[in-house]
Design a protein around this motif. Sequence first.
Motif, short mmCIF file in Angstrom:
data_model
loop_
_atom_site.label_atom_id
_atom_site.label_comp_id
_atom_site.label_asym_id
_atom_site.label_seq_id
_atom_site.Cartn_x
_atom_site.Cartn_y
_atom_site.Cartn_z
N UNK A 1 0.87 -1.18 0.00
CA UNK A 1 0.00 0.00 0.00
C UNK A 1 0.90 1.23 0.00
N UNK A 2 0.73 2.10 -1.02
CA UNK A 2 -0.24 2.05 -2.11
C UNK A 2 0.11 0.97 -3.13
N UNK A 3 -0.89 0.57 -3.90
CA UNK A 3 -0.73 -0.56 -4.83
C UNK A 3 -0.31 -0.08 -6.22
N UNK A 4 0.54 0.90 -6.29
CA UNK A 4 1.06 1.40 -7.55
C UNK A 4 2.56 1.14 -7.54
N UNK A 5 3.01 0.28 -8.48
CA UNK A 5 4.38 -0.22 -8.39
C UNK A 5 5.19 0.17 -9.63
N UNK A 6 6.46 0.26 -9.40
CA UNK A 6 7.43 0.31 -10.49
C UNK A 6 8.34 -0.90 -10.33
N UNK A 7 8.72 -1.49 -11.47
CA UNK A 7 9.46 -2.76 -11.44
C UNK A 7 10.85 -2.58 -12.05
N UNK A 8 11.82 -3.26 -11.46
CA UNK A 8 13.16 -3.31 -12.03
C UNK A 8 13.31 -4.52 -12.93
N UNK A 9 14.48 -4.67 -13.53
CA UNK A 9 14.69 -5.81 -14.41
C UNK A 9 14.88 -7.09 -13.60
N UNK A 10 14.57 -8.19 -14.23
CA UNK A 10 14.72 -9.50 -13.59
C UNK A 10 16.17 -9.95 -13.66
N UNK A 11 16.57 -10.70 -12.65
CA UNK A 11 17.91 -11.29 -12.64
C UNK A 11 17.79 -12.80 -12.51
N UNK A 12 18.48 -13.51 -13.40
CA UNK A 12 18.48 -14.98 -13.40
C UNK A 12 19.74 -15.47 -12.70
N UNK A 13 19.55 -16.26 -11.64
CA UNK A 13 20.66 -16.81 -10.86
C UNK A 13 20.61 -18.33 -10.90
N UNK A 14 21.77 -18.95 -10.66
CA UNK A 14 21.80 -20.40 -10.50
C UNK A 14 21.31 -20.76 -9.10
N UNK A 15 21.16 -22.06 -8.85
CA UNK A 15 20.74 -22.51 -7.52
C UNK A 15 21.78 -22.17 -6.46
N UNK A 16 23.03 -21.92 -6.90
CA UNK A 16 24.08 -21.55 -5.97
C UNK A 16 24.27 -20.04 -5.91
N UNK A 17 23.34 -19.28 -6.51
CA UNK A 17 23.40 -17.82 -6.44
C UNK A 17 24.33 -17.18 -7.44
N UNK A 18 24.80 -17.92 -8.47
CA UNK A 18 25.70 -17.34 -9.47
C UNK A 18 24.88 -16.63 -10.55
N UNK A 19 25.36 -15.46 -10.95
CA UNK A 19 24.63 -14.66 -11.93
C UNK A 19 24.69 -15.31 -13.30
N UNK A 20 23.53 -15.33 -14.00
CA UNK A 20 23.46 -15.88 -15.35
C UNK A 20 23.16 -14.78 -16.36
N UNK A 21 22.08 -14.01 -16.14
CA UNK A 21 21.69 -13.00 -17.12
C UNK A 21 20.67 -12.05 -16.49
N UNK A 22 20.41 -10.94 -17.20
CA UNK A 22 19.34 -10.02 -16.85
C UNK A 22 18.25 -10.10 -17.92
N UNK A 23 16.99 -9.90 -17.49
CA UNK A 23 15.85 -9.90 -18.41
C UNK A 23 15.00 -8.67 -18.09
N UNK A 24 14.59 -7.95 -19.13
CA UNK A 24 13.79 -6.75 -18.94
C UNK A 24 12.35 -7.10 -18.55
N UNK B 1 15.01 -13.30 -9.74
CA UNK B 1 14.73 -12.23 -8.78
C UNK B 1 14.03 -11.08 -9.48
N UNK B 2 12.91 -10.64 -8.89
CA UNK B 2 12.23 -9.45 -9.39
C UNK B 2 12.21 -8.41 -8.28
N UNK B 3 12.18 -7.15 -8.65
CA UNK B 3 12.15 -6.05 -7.68
C UNK B 3 10.98 -5.14 -7.99
N UNK B 4 10.36 -4.62 -6.92
CA UNK B 4 9.20 -3.73 -7.07
C UNK B 4 9.24 -2.68 -5.97
N UNK B 5 8.70 -1.50 -6.29
CA UNK B 5 8.67 -0.40 -5.33
C UNK B 5 7.34 0.34 -5.45
#
Length: 737
Positions: free
Chosen positions: A401-424, A450-454
Amino acid sequence: MKKVDTCIRHSCQVLILILYETACAQISSTHRSSIINETTSIIHGEEDQPLHLQCPFSVTNTVLKRNGRIVKESRLGTLVYSLILRKEDHNSTFTCETYTSAGRKRTKNTATLDIRYKPFLSMNYTSNSVYEGQSVTLCCSSYSRPLTTEMWWDMESRILSSDDDTNVLCHKIINISREDSGSYKCSAENEIGIVNDEVIITVLYPPNIPDQHIHFTDTDVLRTLQCLANGVPAKYSYGRWQHLSRFGEHIRYLNSSPDGKVTLPPIANKMERYQDNGIYLCTASNTVADSFGNSFQTGKTFVMSNVRISSYSRPLTTEMWWDMESRILSSDDDTNVLCHKIINISREDSGSYKCSAENEIGVVNDEVIITVLYPPNIPDQHIHFTDTDVLRTLQCLANGVPAKYSYGRWQHLSRFGEHIRYLNSSPDGKVTLPPIANKMERYQDNGIYLCTASNTVADSFGNSFQTGKTFVMSNGPPVFVKKIEHKQYGQIGKIFNMKFIVYSTSEIECYNIKSENKEIRVSSEMTHVNSSMVFHGTELSVETIEVVLSFNISNKSSRQDYTVTLCNGYGNSSFVVDLKSVQVYVGRRTKNDDPMVAIITFTTFVVMCVPILGAAVFLRRKRNRRTSEDVSESESVDGQPVPGENIVYQNATHSVAFRPTPIQTSVEVIEYNRGSYTQEQNTAPLIGQLNYADVIFQPSTTQDVVQIIGIENRTIYADVNVSAGATSSVDTRSVNE
């Protein structure tokens, strides 16, 4: 008289020598002495134990040297030198020397100390400070005689790592945290004893400022707030305080004291103290930055005033109460003021609060709506895709609340937390995974997204963007991690162990091996191991399964194909191995068997090749000899033309021109036009050009037919009339014909 004096002096020397030797005998009776003489080269000892070195000479002027330097001397003969052994005494050299009264050296005996000592430790890391999140490797080296039998690292009597029969032991701390601060002790042991040394690690981290909820009443005179910073080092600098509304709107700034306190300015009218309500932000720094590079950290203090309502009526109010959704929160009789206090308000407290008042005339009520703002909560998701899914879309499920969000880009990680790529991300928080044509390669989409929102509301740590996790599993058949060699070798009559590593999203449920369409008996062993694979161009660590399939090699054929199939809950995968059987050497096996096999194989190969090469050389020489004999026979006949042989290549698009034939008195073949080509042209393949030669004969009246033939296939290229005269040129058309 001189004789008497001499006797007296001699008697005194003898007496002193007897007394000294008696004292030495008494010392030797309590502690064993090591005598340095011509038969002694090494003297053994042990650290921290006493050692008595004795020069046994009974003559005067005895000197004991250590590593060439005098440590003791005596003019009374026998000399004893005592010391407590240290590890530094190892390999020290002691020398007993005697000299005449004139100073000339008479004897010299030398011995070397062989000392057994406890381990001596050295650290690669001195007591120091390290920043939180870094990695630290503590290494401890041990030098001892005899060798170290065991080493270990411990912290507060908790063993961290250990090893036997080593002289170096390292302990690695990955992503060190504040809880890892403390004393780390390295210990080493051998037959002589145990020693230890320690290193103190202090983990530095930025201040953590917890949220506070403070309630003031109208009776509070001083209203003071404290910024409760907690970090290492504990020396802070504070910024000014900021007063915000519940909706994050700026109200005012307030200066902080050196110790992080602020006192709210007094308000004379207590009814107006509600203006102090809101959120107070304080900032503190200890020069240590956080993972985002911020040196100042922020804390929140929520200042609350009670919800207050007054009732005015005639006659007086008999009862008042607060309720929410028909649930009574507080009530009181015979009062015209009723307060309801909400401590540490949460999102569940949002809603309509109704105050009611009653007197003899009737009941009235009024309400206030409270909206609690909070940052997005993004729950974890677990999504499974199959090979039939065309569109594979993920959704960032933000809820705040409030329910108006802005989103960042997605991040793809391995099961061990290693970075693979970013996705819009799309404006509504969705992402569609890029298509992969080969369905067998869709396993590369596995991992954590991982997705991010604010919604502009920060959390208690001051973060405006919140993070959510989506665990994606693209189900499919097993994938063989490493390339499997198609050709492999085994021994007839022996069990062959076929080992390979597979990546599977589920357990291996079945396996089989077929040869000539017949399934063979096989035993298996499967172990979970970590391997590396490439996901979308990035090499990662993955959880895999090491599979070992064991079976007997058939003796029907020396070479046989085996089809290996593995299956899990989503499909199966196969590969074919060409297994070549090798005869087993029967008899007593020695360590030289393998080199002997290689030598025998090489010798066999050479023996087979030599006859073939010899036959080829023989045929070549025979052909050359035959050609030479033909030429010789032609030369032996007087007046006969000499046949010239050459291979002719010609392209119809190129003309052929001969120079005038020179007059010759003897028969010879002249190479023509050699100088008109470069070196590269001479060595290049003869494509599109003519390779030819001038063949010159002596004039003759013979009518015999003379021909020019090829060397390789004896092709007739031209008939020559040797009775005709020489001409200046040759018609290229006749040559082409």
